[in-house]
Scaffold this motif. Structure first.
Motif, PDB file in Angstrom:
ATOM      1  N   ARG A 152       0.856  -1.188   0.000  1.00 50.69           N
ATOM      2  CA  ARG A 152       0.000   0.000   0.000  1.00 50.69           C
ATOM      3  C   ARG A 152       0.891   1.235   0.000  1.00 50.69           C
ATOM      4  NH1 ARG A 152      -3.025   0.170   5.213  1.00 50.69           N
ATOM      5  NH2 ARG A 152      -4.369  -1.396   4.231  1.00 50.69           N
ATOM      6  N   VAL A 153       0.599   2.179  -0.885  1.00 49.79           N
ATOM      7  CA  VAL A 153       1.378   3.410  -0.950  1.00 49.79           C
ATOM      8  C   VAL A 153       0.458   4.595  -0.668  1.00 49.79           C
ATOM      9  CG1 VAL A 153       2.814   4.898  -2.378  1.00 49.79           C
ATOM     10  CG2 VAL A 153       3.025   2.427  -2.578  1.00 49.79           C
ATOM     11  N   LEU A 154       0.896   5.450   0.252  1.00 54.10           N
ATOM     12  CA  LEU A 154       0.138   6.635   0.648  1.00 54.10           C
ATOM     13  C   LEU A 154       0.890   7.886   0.197  1.00 54.10           C
ATOM     14  CD1 LEU A 154      -0.661   5.531   4.315  1.00 54.10           C
ATOM     15  CD2 LEU A 154      -2.086   5.182   2.297  1.00 54.10           C
ATOM     16  N   VAL A 155       0.219   8.753  -0.527  1.00 52.26           N
ATOM     17  CA  VAL A 155       0.799  10.009  -1.004  1.00 52.26           C
ATOM     18  C   VAL A 155      -0.014  11.155  -0.428  1.00 52.26           C
ATOM     19  CG1 VAL A 155       1.416  11.394  -3.019  1.00 52.26           C
ATOM     20  CG2 VAL A 155       1.498   8.888  -3.159  1.00 52.26           C
ATOM     21  N   ASN A 156       0.652  12.122   0.173  1.00 49.99           N
ATOM     22  CA  ASN A 156      -0.084  13.294   0.651  1.00 49.99           C
ATOM     23  C   ASN A 156       0.584  14.578   0.185  1.00 49.99           C
ATOM     24  OD1 ASN A 156       1.500  14.619   3.009  1.00 49.99           O
ATOM     25  ND2 ASN A 156       1.550  12.439   3.511  1.00 49.99           N
ATOM     26  N   TYR A 157      -0.228  15.578  -0.057  1.00 50.28           N
ATOM     27  CA  TYR A 157       0.234  16.899  -0.483  1.00 50.28           C
ATOM     28  C   TYR A 157      -0.808  17.915  -0.046  1.00 50.28           C
ATOM     29  CZ  TYR A 157      -3.272  16.578  -4.194  1.00 50.28           C
ATOM     30  OH  TYR A 157      -4.453  16.454  -4.868  1.00 50.28           O
ATOM     31  N   LYS A 158      -0.483  19.197  -0.150  1.00 50.46           N
ATOM     32  CA  LYS A 158      -1.426  20.257   0.197  1.00 50.46           C
ATOM     33  C   LYS A 158      -1.931  20.939  -1.063  1.00 50.46           C
ATOM     34  CE  LYS A 158       0.101  21.248   4.898  1.00 50.46           C
ATOM     35  NZ  LYS A 158       0.583  22.299   5.840  1.00 50.46           N
TER      36      LYS A 158
END
Length: 269
Positions: A246-252
């Motif tokens: 599972r890959v989680l990507v976060n940004y604003k």
């Protein structure tokens, strides 16, 4: 007659510190929509070496962000998003005494003339006094001289008008190579402004987290993409067999609100 070969090497870096210089902050990000006037003033602090005096000159240039998430520097550009000519520095040349801090003020004018989206410039801090080294070429009658100049680049971003920060994962897969398995993921930035992507990989078995690690963060330019590729640390994962990656990507986003992207693929270790 002895021939002298002059070689000029410019060391261009964008990290927070290098050798005898450190700057804070290491990038400038301005939302012009929050500024009522037609100009903005900000500043950075330059800290020199503790043992020597260094003289710097400040000047600006233009850059874009490549598909490899690197700064591509342009000597000349007519891009309307180029704000290099709108920037003034005070002082434009200065000396930093050992262990002291010099404040460099940055003025950006004519904000009202900027187009929608993200405009950019890079602030260069260049060591005025080049260092010279005589090199032995091993060839009779021919000498070589190495001239080294240190230059640091601080990116400046100004967003204005209608701008969007939006990312999406186009694909996620695992790739087997001779030295092990890799996670490969393509993330697209579909807005007209960059996104700063922070990535975490998780190994899951029977819906339970068994291992997680960080993948190096990257900046993805607007209307561009980046392909993350990182080796899976199989030797550190105790569970074997059929698992889930599972890959989680976060940004604003443009409203400074955190956005999360998630993708999963089966994996066999």
């Amino acid at each position: 007659m002895k021939k002298i070969l002059g070689l000029l090497i410019t060391l261009l870096i964008t990290t927070q510190a290098y050798a005898s210089i450190a700057v804070a902050p290491n990038k400038i990000d301005i939302n012009a929509n929050k500024i009522k006037s037609n100009y903005v003033t900000t500043a950075i602090e330059v800290r020199g070496d503790t043992k020597q005096t260094i003289r710097f000159k400040a000047y600006s240039g233009y850059f874009t962000i490549s598909e490899q998430s690197k700064m591509v520097h342009h000597e000349k550009s007519d891009d309307p998003h180029n704000i290099a000519k709108k920037i003034r520095f005070v002082p434009s040349e200065f000396t930093v005494q050992p262990g002291k801090v010099q404040k460099l003020r940055i003025n950006i004018a004519n904000l009202n003339s900027l187009p929608d989206g993200e405009s950019r410039a890079v602030l260069y801090l260049e060591d005025v006094n080049a260092k010279e080294y005589n090199l032995d070429t091993g060839m009779p009658g021919i000498g070589a001289q190495l001239i080294v100049k240190t230059r640091m680049g601080i990116p400046i971003y100004v967003t204005k008008g209608k701008f969007t920060k939006h990312g999406e994962v186009e694909y996620l897969k695992t790739v087997k190579e001779k030295d092990g398995q890799y996670v490969e993921m393509k993330v697209k930035s579909t807005g007209n402004s960059k996104i700063n992507c922070f990535v975490k990989a998780q190994i899951v078995k029977d819906k339970k987290l068994v291992y997680e690690y960080n993948i190096p963060a990257k900046v993805i330019g607007g209307e561009n993409y980046y392909i993350f590729k990182d080796k899976i640390p199989a030797d550190k994962i105790k569970e074997k067999g059929e698992l889930t990656l599972r890959v989680l990507v976060n940004y604003k986003d443009e409203k400074d609100k955190k956005q999360n992207l998630k993708q999963e693929v089966p994996i066999t270790l």
